[in-house]
Motif scaffolding. Structure first.
Motif, PDB file in Angstrom:
ATOM      1  N   LEU A  92     -23.951  21.839  18.125  1.00  0.00           N
ATOM      2  CA  LEU A  92     -24.261  23.020  17.330  1.00  0.00           C
ATOM      3  C   LEU A  92     -23.055  23.318  16.443  1.00  0.00           C
ATOM      4  O   LEU A  92     -21.909  23.114  16.854  1.00  0.00           O
ATOM      5  CB  LEU A  92     -24.539  24.229  18.225  1.00  0.00           C
ATOM      6  N   TYR A  93     -23.296  23.809  15.239  1.00  0.00           N
ATOM      7  CA  TYR A  93     -22.179  24.209  14.388  1.00  0.00           C
ATOM      8  C   TYR A  93     -22.602  25.390  13.519  1.00  0.00           C
ATOM      9  O   TYR A  93     -23.786  25.585  13.246  1.00  0.00           O
ATOM     10  CB  TYR A  93     -21.667  23.042  13.545  1.00  0.00           C
ATOM     11  N   TRP A  94     -21.626  26.165  13.075  1.00  0.00           N
ATOM     12  CA  TRP A  94     -21.916  27.401  12.354  1.00  0.00           C
ATOM     13  C   TRP A  94     -20.700  27.789  11.509  1.00  0.00           C
ATOM     14  O   TRP A  94     -19.595  27.256  11.679  1.00  0.00           O
ATOM     15  CB  TRP A  94     -22.252  28.514  13.340  1.00  0.00           C
ATOM     16  N   GLY A  95     -20.896  28.758  10.624  1.00  0.00           N
ATOM     17  CA  GLY A  95     -19.764  29.229   9.820  1.00  0.00           C
ATOM     18  C   GLY A  95     -20.169  30.353   8.892  1.00  0.00           C
ATOM     19  O   GLY A  95     -21.358  30.562   8.606  1.00  0.00           O
ATOM     20  N   ALA A  96     -19.179  31.082   8.407  1.00  0.00           N
ATOM     21  CA  ALA A  96     -19.395  32.167   7.452  1.00  0.00           C
ATOM     22  C   ALA A  96     -18.189  32.254   6.528  1.00  0.00           C
ATOM     23  O   ALA A  96     -17.054  31.992   6.949  1.00  0.00           O
ATOM     24  CB  ALA A  96     -19.607  33.494   8.175  1.00  0.00           C
ATOM     25  N   TYR A 138     -14.675  31.577   8.566  1.00  0.00           N
ATOM     26  CA  TYR A 138     -14.659  31.210   9.988  1.00  0.00           C
ATOM     27  C   TYR A 138     -15.710  30.128  10.197  1.00  0.00           C
ATOM     28  O   TYR A 138     -16.838  30.236   9.681  1.00  0.00           O
ATOM     29  CB  TYR A 138     -14.973  32.410  10.881  1.00  0.00           C
ATOM     30  N   SER A 139     -15.355  29.084  10.936  1.00  0.00           N
ATOM     31  CA  SER A 139     -16.342  28.057  11.273  1.00  0.00           C
ATOM     32  C   SER A 139     -16.067  27.551  12.683  1.00  0.00           C
ATOM     33  O   SER A 139     -14.931  27.584  13.166  1.00  0.00           O
ATOM     34  CB  SER A 139     -16.319  26.906  10.265  1.00  0.00           C
ATOM     35  N   GLY A 140     -17.131  27.093  13.342  1.00  0.00           N
ATOM     36  CA  GLY A 140     -16.989  26.641  14.713  1.00  0.00           C
ATOM     37  C   GLY A 140     -18.037  25.616  15.072  1.00  0.00           C
ATOM     38  O   GLY A 140     -19.020  25.410  14.353  1.00  0.00           O
ATOM     39  N   THR A 141     -17.835  24.976  16.212  1.00  0.00           N
ATOM     40  CA  THR A 141     -18.785  23.993  16.703  1.00  0.00           C
ATOM     41  C   THR A 141     -18.686  23.898  18.220  1.00  0.00           C
ATOM     42  O   THR A 141     -17.628  24.177  18.807  1.00  0.00           O
ATOM     43  CB  THR A 141     -18.530  22.603  16.078  1.00  0.00           C
TER      44      THR A 141
END
Length: 408
Positions: free
Chosen positions: A314-318, A334-337
């Motif tokens: 899963l990965y995401w960011g803003a 900000y981004s993460g996984t």
């Protein structure tokens, strides 16, 4: 000196000479108004980065870093409207920080929104191509809007910060994409060669698609993207043909040598790959807010070899940016996984990156940017998937990186 290096330098010299030849910048055809357009991007940077808890899985420590200049990068771009409705585009990497003095053809494709009258069978121009465009050749696979706002070698001025998102799907492929655009609604379907040219028995082409909805005046946009490729049927001799959507660009990371170069998550071996991504943009001038959420899975990372281990992330960011003046902006991201599985083993760890910085346009086409970055790993119980970096020690890197770029 290697022959390849000599030839690369010679080609670069020829192109450099073209830049100081006025006719080369706008070479007009004697019979019409078609012009060959040539552009260039150049960037150089300086970094103050270091890492902590940095250790290889075999127990060896990763040495601290000193501040210093990054290697420079350069792009060369060509555009030529070969005839009404058919434009040709080329993009070369003249050099990048990890492949100095190597000239690489990155993109070479045709964009078609009208065909010549000689082959306008059934009045296809008005009946079909009025609504449909075709892109064919070698180019960046259109998976996600982040493709158009990331730093790509020396092409960095569409990115409000220096670095890219933590998870960075980008892929150059041979293929075709078909676009339909009704302003409010856009759609695309594409077919690509997932790796290099490969005609072995088990090879399949990659399929992708996107659907986007646009608010009036570009105030908001919502987009969904899909990508699927299966090379798992290839015999072992051809296992190098794979759809590594997240790991096959010659563009280097914007943070050099941190964590021995293993700081960037590179999910999936790409043997049987499926990926989804949804993005949203809200842009009331002078503010822009953009975010994404994605999922990628490889159902068989070993291809036709024994076993079928899975890997999924899963990965995401803003991201948010604001133009305080016509030449000065602030931005943060900000981004993460979080991998669900690594090597068919359940994984509970996660990776996070925060970035904050500004950009100042010194003059038209000259942009200075500075960024603070902090990235950390947490809760990993094994290190599979990061090429020897010991994730169990919670490695981290942090510091400031700056760059100045020229685009014309």
């Amino acid at each position: 000196m290697q022959l390849r290096t000599i030839l690369s330098a010679f080609i670069a010299l020829i192109f450099a000479f073209a830049f100081v030849t006025p006719d080369a910048l706008a070479q007009e055809d004697a019979d019409d108004d078609r012009e060959l357009e040539i552009g260039a991007d150049i960037v150089g940077g300086f970094q103050f980065l270091d890492h902590s808890n940095a250790q290889f899985a075999d127990g060896g420590d990763i040495e601290p870093l000193n501040p210093g200049f990054q290697n420079a990068a350069g792009n060369l771009n060509f555009h030529y409207p070969i005839t009404d409705g058919i434009d040709l585009e080329w993009n070369f990497f003249m050099s990048n920080p990890t492949h100095l003095l190597e000239v690489t053809l990155t993109e070479g494709y045709a964009w078609i929104d009208q065909v010549p009258e000689a082959i306008n069978v059934g009045n296809i121009n008005n009946n079909v191509l009025q609504y449909v465009d075709l892109k064919v050749g070698q180019f960046y696979v259109n998976y996600g809007d982040q493709l158009f706002r990331r730093s790509n070698n020396a092409d960095v001025q569409s990115n409000p910060l220096v670095g890219n998102f933590l998870m960075d799907p980008v892929r150059v492929g041979l293929g075709a994409e078909l676009y339909v655009d009704f302003d409010v609604v856009e759609a695309m379907v594409g077919l690509h060669q997932p790796g290099t040219a490969d005609f072995s028995q088990g090879q399949r082409n990659a399929f992708l698609g996107m659907l986007a909805f646009n608010a009036p005046d570009e105030l908001a946009r919502l987009r969904g993207s899909f990508y699927s490729a299966d090379a798992s049927g290839n015999p072992p001799a051809f296992e190098g043909s794979r759809a590594a959507l997240f790991a096959t660009t010659r563009t280097p990371a914007r943070y050099m040598d941190v964590l021995a170069g293993q700081h960037q998550p590179l999910p999936t071996a790409g043997q049987d790959l499926t990926a989804y991504q949804i993005e949203g943009t809200f842009a009331p001038d002078p503010i822009e807010v953009w975010g994404l959420f994605g999922y990628t899975q490889d159902s068989n990372t070993t291809g036709s070899r024994e076993g079928s281990p899975e890997e999924s992330w899963l990965y995401w960011g803003a991201e948010a940016s604001v133009d305080l003046t016509d030449s000065f902006h602030l931005a943060s991201r900000y981004s993460g996984t979080a991998p669900d599985k690594l090597g068919d083993v359940e994984a509970d760890g996660n990776v996070h990156r925060i970035q904050a910085g500004f950009g100042y346009e010194i003059s038209d086409g000259i942009l200075f940017k500075a960024e603070y970055v902090n990235q950390w790993f947490r809760n990993f119980e094994q290190s599979t998937g990061f090429d020897g970096l010991d994730l169990t020690e919670d490695p981290r890197f942090y510091g400031v990186v700056t760059e100045i770029s020229f685009s014309f």
